[in-house]
Design a protein around this motif. Structure first.
Motif, PDB file in Angstrom:
ATOM      1  N   VAL A 157       0.878  -1.171   0.000  1.00 43.59           N
ATOM      2  CA  VAL A 157       0.000   0.000   0.000  1.00 43.59           C
ATOM      3  C   VAL A 157       0.911   1.216   0.000  1.00 43.59           C
ATOM      4  O   VAL A 157       1.720   1.386   0.907  1.00 43.59           O
ATOM      5  CB  VAL A 157      -0.914   0.012   1.252  1.00 43.59           C
ATOM      6  N   LYS A 158       0.813   2.051  -1.039  1.00 40.77           N
ATOM      7  CA  LYS A 158       1.700   3.211  -1.171  1.00 40.77           C
ATOM      8  C   LYS A 158       0.906   4.495  -1.264  1.00 40.77           C
ATOM      9  O   LYS A 158      -0.191   4.507  -1.821  1.00 40.77           O
ATOM     10  CB  LYS A 158       2.513   3.114  -2.460  1.00 40.77           C
ATOM     11  N   GLY A 159       1.497   5.574  -0.755  1.00 37.04           N
ATOM     12  CA  GLY A 159       0.875   6.881  -0.880  1.00 37.04           C
ATOM     13  C   GLY A 159       1.539   7.871   0.043  1.00 37.04           C
ATOM     14  O   GLY A 159       2.490   7.541   0.748  1.00 37.04           O
ATOM     15  N   THR A 160       1.034   9.067   0.049  1.00 35.27           N
ATOM     16  CA  THR A 160       1.558  10.137   0.888  1.00 35.27           C
ATOM     17  C   THR A 160       0.451  10.641   1.796  1.00 35.27           C
ATOM     18  O   THR A 160      -0.658  10.902   1.338  1.00 35.27           O
ATOM     19  CB  THR A 160       2.072  11.300   0.016  1.00 35.27           C
ATOM     20  N   VAL A 161       0.771  10.775   3.074  1.00 37.89           N
ATOM     21  CA  VAL A 161      -0.165  11.344   4.043  1.00 37.89           C
ATOM     22  C   VAL A 161       0.400  12.686   4.491  1.00 37.89           C
ATOM     23  O   VAL A 161       1.550  12.754   4.921  1.00 37.89           O
ATOM     24  CB  VAL A 161      -0.347  10.417   5.270  1.00 37.89           C
ATOM     25  N   SER A 162      -0.381  13.733   4.369  1.00 39.38           N
ATOM     26  CA  SER A 162       0.045  15.063   4.799  1.00 39.38           C
ATOM     27  C   SER A 162      -0.793  15.504   5.991  1.00 39.38           C
ATOM     28  O   SER A 162      -2.019  15.412   5.956  1.00 39.38           O
ATOM     29  CB  SER A 162      -0.136  16.071   3.667  1.00 39.38           C
ATOM     30  N   PHE A 163      -0.108  15.937   7.047  1.00 37.22           N
ATOM     31  CA  PHE A 163      -0.781  16.511   8.207  1.00 37.22           C
ATOM     32  C   PHE A 163       0.234  17.324   8.985  1.00 37.22           C
ATOM     33  O   PHE A 163       1.439  17.192   8.786  1.00 37.22           O
ATOM     34  CB  PHE A 163      -1.429  15.430   9.077  1.00 37.22           C
ATOM     35  N   THR A 164      -0.254  18.191   9.864  1.00 41.05           N
ATOM     36  CA  THR A 164       0.626  19.003  10.695  1.00 41.05           C
ATOM     37  C   THR A 164       0.572  18.471  12.116  1.00 41.05           C
ATOM     38  O   THR A 164      -0.448  18.611  12.797  1.00 41.05           O
ATOM     39  CB  THR A 164       0.185  20.486  10.670  1.00 41.05           C
ATOM     40  N   PRO A 165       1.657  17.826  12.569  1.00 41.47           N
ATOM     41  CA  PRO A 165       1.663  17.298  13.931  1.00 41.47           C
ATOM     42  C   PRO A 165       1.690  18.426  14.964  1.00 41.47           C
ATOM     43  O   PRO A 165       2.217  19.506  14.702  1.00 41.47           O
ATOM     44  CB  PRO A 165       2.943  16.467  13.992  1.00 41.47           C
ATOM     45  N   GLU A 166       1.082  18.152  16.115  1.00 38.58           N
ATOM     46  CA  GLU A 166       1.070  19.119  17.205  1.00 38.58           C
ATOM     47  C   GLU A 166       2.057  18.677  18.282  1.00 38.58           C
ATOM     48  O   GLU A 166       2.135  17.489  18.601  1.00 38.58           O
ATOM     49  CB  GLU A 166      -0.330  19.214  17.807  1.00 38.58           C
ATOM     50  N   VAL A 170      -3.629   2.063   5.139  1.00 39.14           N
ATOM     51  CA  VAL A 170      -2.743   2.548   6.199  1.00 39.14           C
ATOM     52  C   VAL A 170      -3.111   4.001   6.477  1.00 39.14           C
ATOM     53  O   VAL A 170      -3.596   4.715   5.598  1.00 39.14           O
ATOM     54  CB  VAL A 170      -1.246   2.418   5.834  1.00 39.14           C
ATOM     55  N   TRP A 171      -2.889   4.428   7.716  1.00 38.02           N
ATOM     56  CA  TRP A 171      -3.209   5.792   8.093  1.00 38.02           C
ATOM     57  C   TRP A 171      -2.417   6.174   9.334  1.00 38.02           C
ATOM     58  O   TRP A 171      -1.857   5.338  10.014  1.00 38.02           O
ATOM     59  CB  TRP A 171      -4.704   5.969   8.339  1.00 38.02           C
ATOM     60  N   ILE A 172      -2.405   7.466   9.624  1.00 35.56           N
ATOM     61  CA  ILE A 172      -1.778   7.991  10.838  1.00 35.56           C
ATOM     62  C   ILE A 172      -2.895   8.405  11.777  1.00 35.56           C
ATOM     63  O   ILE A 172      -3.866   9.048  11.364  1.00 35.56           O
ATOM     64  CB  ILE A 172      -0.850   9.177  10.525  1.00 35.56           C
ATOM     65  N   GLU A 173      -2.743   8.031  13.043  1.00 39.86           N
ATOM     66  CA  GLU A 173      -3.793   8.253  14.034  1.00 39.86           C
ATOM     67  C   GLU A 173      -3.198   8.930  15.257  1.00 39.86           C
ATOM     68  O   GLU A 173      -2.119   8.560  15.713  1.00 39.86           O
ATOM     69  CB  GLU A 173      -4.364   6.882  14.402  1.00 39.86           C
ATOM     70  N   GLN A 180      -4.319   9.505  21.570  1.00 40.18           N
ATOM     71  CA  GLN A 180      -5.330   9.680  22.622  1.00 40.18           C
ATOM     72  C   GLN A 180      -6.754   9.734  22.071  1.00 40.18           C
ATOM     73  O   GLN A 180      -7.652   9.062  22.566  1.00 40.18           O
ATOM     74  CB  GLN A 180      -5.041  10.938  23.436  1.00 40.18           C
ATOM     75  N   SER A 181      -6.970  10.532  21.037  1.00 36.71           N
ATOM     76  CA  SER A 181      -8.332  10.709  20.501  1.00 36.71           C
ATOM     77  C   SER A 181      -8.697   9.670  19.433  1.00 36.71           C
ATOM     78  O   SER A 181      -9.859   9.548  19.077  1.00 36.71           O
ATOM     79  CB  SER A 181      -8.465  12.099  19.879  1.00 36.71           C
ATOM     80  N   LYS A 182      -7.687   8.983  18.912  1.00 38.90           N
ATOM     81  CA  LYS A 182      -7.853   8.018  17.818  1.00 38.90           C
ATOM     82  C   LYS A 182      -8.362   8.680  16.532  1.00 38.90           C
ATOM     83  O   LYS A 182      -8.940   8.043  15.670  1.00 38.90           O
ATOM     84  CB  LYS A 182      -8.750   6.850  18.226  1.00 38.90           C
ATOM     85  N   THR A 183      -8.105   9.979  16.402  1.00 37.16           N
ATOM     86  CA  THR A 183      -8.479  10.731  15.206  1.00 37.16           C
ATOM     87  C   THR A 183      -7.521  10.394  14.072  1.00 37.16           C
ATOM     88  O   THR A 183      -6.303  10.411  14.260  1.00 37.16           O
ATOM     89  CB  THR A 183      -8.426  12.251  15.487  1.00 37.16           C
ATOM     90  N   VAL A 184      -8.068  10.106  12.886  1.00 31.94           N
ATOM     91  CA  VAL A 184      -7.242   9.865  11.706  1.00 31.94           C
ATOM     92  C   VAL A 184      -6.718  11.211  11.213  1.00 31.94           C
ATOM     93  O   VAL A 184      -7.489  12.156  11.014  1.00 31.94           O
ATOM     94  CB  VAL A 184      -8.053   9.160  10.596  1.00 31.94           C
ATOM     95  N   MET A 185      -5.409  11.293  11.033  1.00 34.16           N
ATOM     96  CA  MET A 185      -4.768  12.525  10.571  1.00 34.16           C
ATOM     97  C   MET A 185      -4.570  12.433   9.064  1.00 34.16           C
ATOM     98  O   MET A 185      -4.067  11.436   8.558  1.00 34.16           O
ATOM     99  CB  MET A 185      -3.419  12.703  11.266  1.00 34.16           C
ATOM    100  N   GLY A 186      -4.938  13.469   8.338  1.00 36.96           N
ATOM    101  CA  GLY A 186      -4.834  13.408   6.882  1.00 36.96           C
ATOM    102  C   GLY A 186      -5.872  12.435   6.356  1.00 36.96           C
ATOM    103  O   GLY A 186      -6.961  12.307   6.917  1.00 36.96           O
TER     104      GLY A 186
END
Length: 63
Positions: A8-17, A35-38, A41-47
């Protein structure tokens, strides 16, 4: 032992806090892979999730 490899390939863009912890999560199967970034604590999917509908099977990996 032999394991199936999924690709699984791709780019995930988000601004970490600052002060937050992020995890790479995923689900790999014959029918659907993602695949994803989470945020931990909140289990929110980023990007956005990187998803493959159908097989993402890349081959066999021997261990």
């Amino acid at each position: 032992m032999v394991s199936t490899v999924y690709n699984v390939k791709g780019t995930v863009s988000f601004t970490p806090e600052a002060g937050k912890i992020y995890l790479v999560r995923g689900k790999l199967s014959e029918a659907y892979s993602a695949v994803w970034i989470e945020e931990k604590q909140s289990k929110t999917v980023m990007g956005e999730k990187i998803e493959v509908q159908g097989s993402a099977k890349a081959g066999i990996l021997g261990k």
